[in-house]
Design a protein around this motif. Structure first.
Motif, mmCIF file in Angstrom:
data_model
loop_
_atom_site.group_PDB
_atom_site.id
_atom_site.type_symbol
_atom_site.label_atom_id
_atom_site.label_comp_id
_atom_site.label_asym_id
_atom_site.label_seq_id
_atom_site.Cartn_x
_atom_site.Cartn_y
_atom_site.Cartn_z
ATOM 1 N N ARG A 258 11.224 68.427 48.300
ATOM 2 C CA ARG A 258 11.004 69.229 48.636
ATOM 3 C C ARG A 258 10.060 69.610 46.821
ATOM 4 N NH1 ARG A 258 6.143 72.787 50.701
ATOM 5 N NH2 ARG A 258 6.366 74.520 49.731
ATOM 6 N N THR A 259 9.687 69.218 45.883
ATOM 7 C CA THR A 259 9.633 69.603 44.785
ATOM 8 C C THR A 259 8.299 70.157 43.930
ATOM 9 O OG1 THR A 259 9.837 66.975 43.720
ATOM 10 C CG2 THR A 259 11.981 67.435 44.449
ATOM 11 N N ARG A 260 8.701 70.898 42.925
ATOM 12 C CA ARG A 260 7.716 70.897 42.025
ATOM 13 C C ARG A 260 7.381 70.026 40.773
ATOM 14 N NH1 ARG A 260 7.964 77.001 40.869
ATOM 15 N NH2 ARG A 260 6.047 76.754 40.067
ATOM 16 N N TYR A 261 8.607 69.477 40.585
ATOM 17 C CA TYR A 261 8.606 68.223 38.577
ATOM 18 C C TYR A 261 9.018 67.676 39.576
ATOM 19 C CZ TYR A 261 10.266 67.674 34.175
ATOM 20 O OH TYR A 261 10.027 67.404 32.708
ATOM 21 N N TYR A 262 10.256 66.728 40.332
ATOM 22 C CA TYR A 262 10.586 65.824 40.270
ATOM 23 C C TYR A 262 9.680 64.819 40.940
ATOM 24 C CZ TYR A 262 13.487 62.148 41.698
ATOM 25 O OH TYR A 262 13.726 60.524 42.450
ATOM 26 N N THR A 263 9.528 63.400 40.442
ATOM 27 C CA THR A 263 9.463 62.445 41.442
ATOM 28 C C THR A 263 9.510 61.434 41.180
ATOM 29 O OG1 THR A 263 7.614 62.043 39.597
ATOM 30 C CG2 THR A 263 6.575 63.675 40.677
ATOM 31 N N PRO A 264 9.707 60.575 41.920
ATOM 32 C CA PRO A 264 9.953 59.343 41.818
ATOM 33 C C PRO A 264 9.937 57.805 40.466
ATOM 34 C CG PRO A 264 10.139 59.368 44.058
ATOM 35 C CD PRO A 264 8.852 60.869 43.103
ATOM 36 N N GLU A 265 8.528 58.498 40.186
ATOM 37 C CA GLU A 265 8.005 58.121 38.904
ATOM 38 C C GLU A 265 8.748 58.496 37.855
ATOM 39 O OE1 GLU A 265 5.963 58.862 41.848
ATOM 40 O OE2 GLU A 265 6.547 56.787 42.403
ATOM 41 N N LEU A 266 8.359 59.838 37.925
ATOM 42 C CA LEU A 266 9.217 61.114 36.784
ATOM 43 C C LEU A 266 10.635 60.429 36.159
ATOM 44 C CD1 LEU A 266 8.316 63.389 34.848
ATOM 45 C CD2 LEU A 266 9.242 64.524 36.214
ATOM 46 N N HIS A 267 11.493 60.630 37.511
ATOM 47 C CA HIS A 267 12.847 59.604 37.770
ATOM 48 C C HIS A 267 12.923 58.541 36.534
ATOM 49 C CE1 HIS A 267 16.368 58.638 40.187
ATOM 50 N NE2 HIS A 267 16.154 57.661 38.950
ATOM 51 N N LYS A 268 12.033 57.910 36.922
ATOM 52 C CA LYS A 268 12.357 56.459 36.124
ATOM 53 C C LYS A 268 12.202 56.842 34.625
ATOM 54 C CE LYS A 268 13.754 52.157 36.051
ATOM 55 N NZ LYS A 268 15.645 52.210 36.158
ATOM 56 N N ALA A 269 10.859 57.786 34.830
ATOM 57 C CA ALA A 269 10.484 57.519 32.805
ATOM 58 C C ALA A 269 11.751 58.298 32.032
ATOM 59 C CB ALA A 269 9.107 58.338 33.217
ATOM 60 N N ALA A 270 11.875 59.417 32.727
ATOM 61 C CA ALA A 270 12.981 60.321 31.896
ATOM 62 C C ALA A 270 14.170 59.473 31.149
ATOM 63 C CB ALA A 270 13.567 61.435 33.128
ATOM 64 N N PHE A 271 14.502 58.489 31.700
ATOM 65 C CA PHE A 271 15.464 57.590 30.716
ATOM 66 C C PHE A 271 15.172 56.898 29.890
ATOM 67 C CE2 PHE A 271 16.927 58.277 35.179
ATOM 68 C CZ PHE A 271 18.603 58.219 34.622
ATOM 69 N N ALA A 272 13.822 56.846 29.872
ATOM 70 C CA ALA A 272 13.077 56.735 28.370
ATOM 71 C C ALA A 272 13.206 57.993 26.663
ATOM 72 C CB ALA A 272 11.562 56.485 28.833
ATOM 73 N N LEU A 273 13.593 57.315 26.435
ATOM 74 C CA LEU A 273 14.362 58.132 25.338
ATOM 75 C C LEU A 273 13.666 58.177 24.429
ATOM 76 C CD1 LEU A 273 18.048 58.857 25.495
ATOM 77 C CD2 LEU A 273 16.063 59.444 26.915
ATOM 78 N N PRO A 274 13.338 59.502 23.433
ATOM 79 C CA PRO A 274 12.387 59.606 21.953
ATOM 80 C C PRO A 274 13.405 58.311 21.052
ATOM 81 C CG PRO A 274 11.694 61.672 23.252
ATOM 82 C CD PRO A 274 13.217 60.936 23.752
ATOM 83 N N ARG A 275 12.221 57.802 20.116
ATOM 84 C CA ARG A 275 13.521 57.039 18.868
ATOM 85 C C ARG A 275 14.465 58.432 18.255
ATOM 86 N NH1 ARG A 275 14.840 52.664 17.884
ATOM 87 N NH2 ARG A 275 16.837 53.346 18.433
ATOM 88 N N PHE A 276 14.973 59.439 17.636
ATOM 89 C CA PHE A 276 14.932 60.345 17.614
ATOM 90 C C PHE A 276 16.373 60.715 18.351
ATOM 91 C CE2 PHE A 276 15.068 64.969 18.388
ATOM 92 C CZ PHE A 276 14.575 65.093 19.318
ATOM 93 N N VAL A 277 16.245 60.735 19.510
ATOM 94 C CA VAL A 277 18.005 61.256 20.128
ATOM 95 C C VAL A 277 18.268 59.724 20.926
ATOM 96 C CG1 VAL A 277 17.840 61.454 22.997
ATOM 97 C CG2 VAL A 277 15.855 62.502 22.254
ATOM 98 N N GLN A 278 17.688 58.105 20.756
ATOM 99 C CA GLN A 278 18.164 57.166 20.283
ATOM 100 C C GLN A 278 19.560 57.146 19.664
ATOM 101 O OE1 GLN A 278 16.479 53.627 21.799
ATOM 102 N NE2 GLN A 278 14.599 54.676 22.534
ATOM 103 N N ASP A 279 18.625 57.544 18.737
ATOM 104 C CA ASP A 279 19.421 57.444 17.407
ATOM 105 C C ASP A 279 20.922 58.325 17.057
ATOM 106 O OD1 ASP A 279 17.952 55.564 15.898
ATOM 107 O OD2 ASP A 279 16.810 56.726 14.831
ATOM 108 N N LEU A 280 20.752 59.327 18.321
ATOM 109 C CA LEU A 280 21.957 60.100 17.964
ATOM 110 C C LEU A 280 23.287 59.530 19.145
ATOM 111 C CD1 LEU A 280 20.079 63.641 18.877
ATOM 112 C CD2 LEU A 280 20.898 63.178 16.907
ATOM 113 N N ILE A 281 22.785 58.689 20.323
ATOM 114 C CA ILE A 281 23.723 57.770 20.341
ATOM 115 C C ILE A 281 24.415 56.688 19.996
ATOM 116 C CG2 ILE A 281 24.040 56.861 23.031
ATOM 117 C CD1 ILE A 281 21.609 58.266 23.822
ATOM 118 N N VAL A 282 25.832 57.064 19.311
ATOM 119 C CA VAL A 282 26.560 56.430 18.465
ATOM 120 C C VAL A 282 27.741 56.827 18.576
ATOM 121 C CG1 VAL A 282 24.630 55.440 16.135
ATOM 122 C CG2 VAL A 282 25.895 57.361 16.839
#
Ligand code: SAM
Length: 282
Positions: A258-282
Motif C-alpha cells: 500500500r502506497t500513497r506516492y510510489y507507483t511502478p510508473e513513477l519509479h521509472k520516471a524518477a530516474f529522468a533527471l532535470p538537466r541542471f542535476v545531470q550537469d552536477l554528475i561529473v
C-alpha cells in the motif's frame, strides 16, 4: 499567541512553520530534539534545528527510498537502514514479505525512544516487528566492522553536518560496497540539488571508484524545501537500475504494497533527471 519555528539549515533562506503546540524539547544529548504540532504538516520532528520528519509528508520520502530499490532488485531479503531513528524507513521496508531481516543502525538511541513514544504513527509497529534488529552505533563504524551482507542498504541520515557527515565519506561508501550482496543496492538521501548541488557531485565522485553503477533519482518532498530532492543510488550491478517499467509493474502486481506516492510508473520516471542535476554528475 501564535509562534513560528524557522529551520536553520541554510544561512540565506528559511522555511517557517506556525506552531500550534510545542510538544517536547530536549537539549544536552547527542542532538537537540524538538517536536511540535502544526496546522498544515501535523507533528514535526527537528534535530539540531533541521526538519527530519513531518507526519504530513514523510510518506513520500520513505516510500521512494524503500520501494524503488526493493522492486528494482526483485528479491530483497536482508536490509540495513543506517540512521532512520524515527522508524519510518523500517515501516516501509517491512511491508515486503520477502524481507527476512532489517537491521536499524542508529547513532542516537534517544531518537528511537523519543519517536517510539511521541510519533508512533511513523514507525507503526516496525520497531517491534520480529524481523527488526536495532543497533545503537555510528553507521560508519558498523559498516567498517560488520561481516554481514545486505541486499539493500538505506542511508536515512541527517544532512552532512554533525553526526551525519561521516555517512557522506568515501570510506563509508567503500564499506557499503563491501557489505552488499552481488546485486545489492545502496540508496541515500542526497539533499536538494538546487540548494545543495555540491552534495550530488561529491557523492558521485566518492562512489564511482567502488560501485559498478552510480546514479540518482528524484522525489519532491514539500518540507525538504527547494525543489526536487536527490536520492542517491549505487549498486554492484547495472541491472536493477535498468529494469523496465513493465518488469517493475509485474513485480509490484505480484507483491503489492500500500502506497500513497510510489507507483511502478513513477519509479521509472524518477530516474529522468532535470538537466541542471545531470550537469552536477561529473
Ligand atoms: N528523513 C530525514 C532527513 O532527510 O532529514 C532523516 C531522518 S532520520 C531521523 C536521520 C537519523 O540519522 C537521525 O536519527 C540521526 O540520529 C541519524 N544519524 C546521523 N548520523 C548518524 C550516523 N553517523 N550513524 C547512524 N545514524 C546517524
Amino acid at each position: 499567541m501564535s509562534r513560528w519555528f524557522h529551520e536553520t539549515l541554510y544561512g540565506h533562506w528559511q522555511q517557517g512553520f506556525l506552531v500550534s503546540r510545542q510538544l517536547f524539547r530536549s537539549s544536552g544529548g547527542l542532538q537537540d530534539i524538538a517536536l511540535f504540532e502544526t496546522p498544515g504538516f501535523g507533528r514535526v520532528l527537528t534535530l539540531d534545528g533541521v526538519i527530519q520528519v513531518t507526519t504530513g509528508d514523510e510518506f513520500i520520502y520513505h516510500e521512494m527510498l524503500a520501494h524503488v530499490p526493493i522492486y528494482a532488485h526483485g528479491a530483497v531479503r536482508s536490509v540495513c537502514v543506517v540512521g532512520g531513528g524515527d522508524g519510518g524507513m523500517l515501516r516501509e521496508v517491512l511491508k515486503h514479505p520477502s524481507v527476512e531481516r532489517a537491521v536499524l543502525v542508529e547513532i542516537d538511541g534517544a531518537v528511537v525512544d523519543f519517536c517510539r513514544q511521541h510519533m508512533p504513527s511513523v514507525s507503526d509497529g516496525a520497531f517491534d516487528d520480529p524481523r527488526t534488529e536495532i543497533v545503537i552505533a555510528d553507521g560508519i563504524r558498523f559498516m567498517a566492522e560488520t561481516d554481514r551482507r545486505f541486499d539493500l542498504i538505506v542511508v536515512d541520515s541527517t544532512d552532512p553536518i554533525g553526526p551525519g557527515e561521516v555517512l557522506f565519506t568515501e570510506s563509508f561508501y567503500r564499506d557499503c560496497a563491501r557489505c552488499l550482496t552481488a546485486e545489492g543496492i545502496v540508496v541515500n538521501q542526497n539533499g536538494v540539488p538546487f540548494l545543495q548541488g555540491q552534495e550530488v557531485t561529491d557523492t558521485y565522485r566518492r562512489r564511482k571508484p567502488h560501485f559498478a553503477d552510480v546514479g540518482f533519482y528524484v522525489a519532491a518532498v514539500p518540507t525538504y524545501v527547494g525543489g526536487f530532492m536527490a536520492l542517491g543510488w549505487a549498486a554492484n550491478a547495472a541491472r536493477p537500475r535498468l529494469e523496465t517499467a513493465e518488469t517493475i509493474r509485474t513485480r509490484f502486481d505480484a507483491a503489492p504494497v500500500r502506497t500513497r506516492y510510489y507507483t511502478p510508473e513513477l519509479h521509472k520516471a524518477a530516474f529522468a533527471l532535470p538537466r541542471f542535476v545531470q550537469d552536477l554528475i561529473v
